[in-house]
Write a protein that holds these residues in place. Structure first.
Motif, PDB file in Angstrom:
ATOM      1  N   GLY A 239       0.792  -1.221   0.000  1.00 42.56           N
ATOM      2  CA  GLY A 239       0.000   0.000   0.000  1.00 42.56           C
ATOM      3  C   GLY A 239       0.823   1.267   0.000  1.00 42.56           C
ATOM      4  O   GLY A 239       0.373   2.311   0.485  1.00 42.56           O
ATOM      5  N   ILE A 240       2.039   1.204  -0.549  1.00 46.86           N
ATOM      6  CA  ILE A 240       2.935   2.367  -0.572  1.00 46.86           C
ATOM      7  C   ILE A 240       3.285   2.703  -2.013  1.00 46.86           C
ATOM      8  O   ILE A 240       3.543   1.803  -2.826  1.00 46.86           O
ATOM      9  CB  ILE A 240       4.216   2.086   0.238  1.00 46.86           C
ATOM     10  N   ILE A 241       3.270   3.995  -2.339  1.00 47.49           N
ATOM     11  CA  ILE A 241       3.746   4.440  -3.649  1.00 47.49           C
ATOM     12  C   ILE A 241       4.969   5.325  -3.442  1.00 47.49           C
ATOM     13  O   ILE A 241       5.074   6.036  -2.459  1.00 47.49           O
ATOM     14  CB  ILE A 241       2.651   5.186  -4.446  1.00 47.49           C
ATOM     15  N   HIS A 242       5.905   5.249  -4.381  1.00 49.34           N
ATOM     16  CA  HIS A 242       7.188   5.939  -4.241  1.00 49.34           C
ATOM     17  C   HIS A 242       7.103   7.393  -4.687  1.00 49.34           C
ATOM     18  O   HIS A 242       7.549   8.302  -4.001  1.00 49.34           O
ATOM     19  CB  HIS A 242       8.257   5.194  -5.048  1.00 49.34           C
ATOM     20  N   ARG A 243       6.587   7.612  -5.887  1.00 52.50           N
ATOM     21  CA  ARG A 243       6.354   8.943  -6.463  1.00 52.50           C
ATOM     22  C   ARG A 243       7.621   9.693  -6.875  1.00 52.50           C
ATOM     23  O   ARG A 243       7.544  10.856  -7.259  1.00 52.50           O
ATOM     24  CB  ARG A 243       5.523   9.826  -5.509  1.00 52.50           C
ATOM     25  N   ASP A 244       8.778   9.048  -6.810  1.00 52.05           N
ATOM     26  CA  ASP A 244      10.007   9.730  -7.241  1.00 52.05           C
ATOM     27  C   ASP A 244      11.009   8.731  -7.812  1.00 52.05           C
ATOM     28  O   ASP A 244      12.211   8.873  -7.627  1.00 52.05           O
ATOM     29  CB  ASP A 244      10.621  10.481  -6.057  1.00 52.05           C
ATOM     30  N   LEU A 245      10.517   7.716  -8.491  1.00 53.50           N
ATOM     31  CA  LEU A 245      11.397   6.691  -9.041  1.00 53.50           C
ATOM     32  C   LEU A 245      12.182   7.228 -10.236  1.00 53.50           C
ATOM     33  O   LEU A 245      11.621   7.847 -11.141  1.00 53.50           O
ATOM     34  CB  LEU A 245      10.586   5.471  -9.475  1.00 53.50           C
TER      35      LEU A 245
END
Length: 504
Positions: A239-245
């Motif tokens: 349930g986690i998104i990185h948003r800066d890959l």
């Protein structure tokens, strides 16, 4: 230098006179027994006896002068000592030791020192001499801690008053720490609230550096992509998104891939403040999903998928935008401008990747496809095959092509505008290298002739006209010159006609 006032504060903490009550209260005789036992002193407790704090401070000064103050901290912070003094379980003693270490470091920072744990002992280090500045990234400065070999990431002082950025920095640590059970996430250790910094493992290089500076074969590229997709699929599952890959946030550590920098990360299981969600900060431009440019609140797992698609492009071609590789269909779907048409999450992307890889490795299938191409057939399998070709491979097919093969490629180009633009750009980039003798230019002339006579976009026809003109007049192929006369006699857009003629 550590001041006497600091030594007095330390003495009060150890003697049990500090309001935090980390250690039990110790009488004068208790203190004498301690230093006799652990430091081989021969002191006796008798009148007149100095004040308890004075006695401890005098000894600490002696230890400091003989460079043995580290030994004092190693003893009083040891699990065994804390268990014995405070009558705690091992688990409780570990937590108490950590609390004591944090408290001592809060105190020592005012004299420019701190304690680090290395090789089963605590070492007192002068901060300015122990930290070597490496670089800056985002809102933080990065240092190498020489005493431990760890990396210290410290929020820059100009952002101390910005609650949103401070919150994001702490969340970066918290999210990364929550993923510590995952092998391919960078390890982080301790967060220092008093200095807004945290420690993490040292990486050898970024993925960006590795791809740009080393010869990486296809097998290794595939392994790297698979590991990254597998890791982010696990992150998404939690349930986690990185948003800066991006390739600068993916590292190599002892030969292993490690994902880091969750500074823009979001735990979908936790609600954050509106201020944090509406921040205008976005990931790195080339790897940032279009919806993130409107604000992080619009991000989703599909936003990470977009970044992963661009990362696949970079690994395969050294460019985030170049799609001439065997996983073109994967990255094109991943990087669709509309998020609803992308893969749902990293696992969905990984599944597509594995299917294409299996297809690519099927030698029998490759032979079957080549037979189909020779017959001028175009179907879904041929589409996947053409989409995966490199610049050189597409040029080799055109070079050896007949009318049926050209018909198959033209059908592929008509499938999507991105296909037609990709093919013509690939040919434009590579055809001169492919042609080893003058006769080799003729199949390319015939191919450009078919494109110019068919229904393609102006941009595609423009490049085709440029190529045909170059072959006709720079290479001086009469076959291409005859094709140009024929195209002009039939009629074509005036601007394309000018290009064919070479008119400016």
């Amino acid at each position: 230098m550590i001041t006497e006032e600091m030594l007095k504060t330390i003495a009060n903490v150890f003697s049990g006179d500090d309001e935090n009550s980390i250690y039990e209260y110790k009488t004068g005789s208790d203190l004498v027994r301690f230093f006799n036992q652990y430091f081989n002193r021969k002191d006796t407790y008798k009148n007149p006896f100095p004040s308890r704090w004075r006695y401890v401070v005098d000894i600490l000064q002696q230890l400091l002068q003989t460079k043995k103050l580290d030994e004092f901290f190693t003893v009083i912070l040891s699990i065994r000592y804390i268990q014995t003094e405070l009558h705690l379980s091992e688990v409780e003693a570990v937590q108490k030791s950590n609390d004591a270490l944090l408290y001592f470091n809060e105190l020592l920072q005012y004299d420019g020192y701190y304690l680090v744990y290395k090789d089963d002992k605590f070492i007192l280090m002068e901060r300015d001499k122990d930290l070597t500045y490496l670089t800056s990234g985002g809102y933080a400065d990065i240092y190498l801690q020489k005493s431990t070999g760890l990396i210290i990431k410290k929020l820059r002082s100009e952002y101390y008053s910005d609650k949103s950025i401070c919150s994001r920095f702490k969340r970066e640590f918290d999210i990364t720490k929550s993923l510590s059970s995952m092998e391919l996430i960078i390890d982080v250790y301790e967060f220092d609230n008093s200095r807004l910094s945290y420690s993490m493992e040292k990486a050898d290089m970024t993925l960006e550096h590795y791809i740009n500076n080393y010869e990486v074969d296809l097998e290794i590229k595939i392994k790297i992509i698979r590991l990254i997709l597998y890791t982010i699929s696990n992150v998404h599952e939690k349930g986690i998104i990185h948003r800066d890959l991006s390739p600068t946030n993916i590292f190599f550590t002892n030969g292993n891939i490690k994902v880091a920098d969750f500074g823009l990360g979001k735990d979908l299981n936790v609600l954050y403040s509106k201020q944090t969600l509406n921040t205008n900060a976005v990931g790195q431009l080339f790897y940032c999903a279009p919806e993130q440019l409107l604000g992080l609140k619009d991000s989703s797992k599909r936003s990470d998928v977009f970044s992963l698609g661009r990362i696949i492009n970079f690994i395969m071609t050294k460019s985030p935008n170049k799609i001439s590789h065997i996983f073109r269909t994967v990255s094109e779907k991943s990087t669709h401008e509309s998020s609803e048409y992308r893969h749902e999450n990293a696992q969905d992307l990984l599944n597509h990747f594995e299917k294409v890889l299996k297809y690519h490795n099927d030698k029998n299938k490759n032979s079957e496809i080549k037979n189909k191409i020779g017959q001028g057939i175009f179907d879904d399998e041929i589409e996947i095959y053409y989409a995966s070709l490199s610049e050189n491979e597409i040029c080799q097919i055109v070079l050896s092509s007949n009318f049926k093969v050209r018909h198959s490629i033209i059908a592929f180009m008509k499938k999507k505008e991105s296909y037609s633009e990709g093919v013509i750009q690939n040919i434009n980039n590579e055809y001169k290298t492919t042609c080893k003798q003058f006769e080799d230019y003729d199949p390319f002339s015939d191919f450009m002739d078919e494109i110019l006579k068919d229904r393609f976009s102006f941009r595609v026809k423009e490049i085709a006209a440029i190529i045909l003109n170059e072959i006709a007049y720079s290479v001086n192929r009469y076959h291409a010159q005859r094709l140009i006369k024929d195209i002009i006699s039939i009629g074509i857009e005036p601007i394309i006609e000018d290009i064919l003629k070479g008119d400016k």
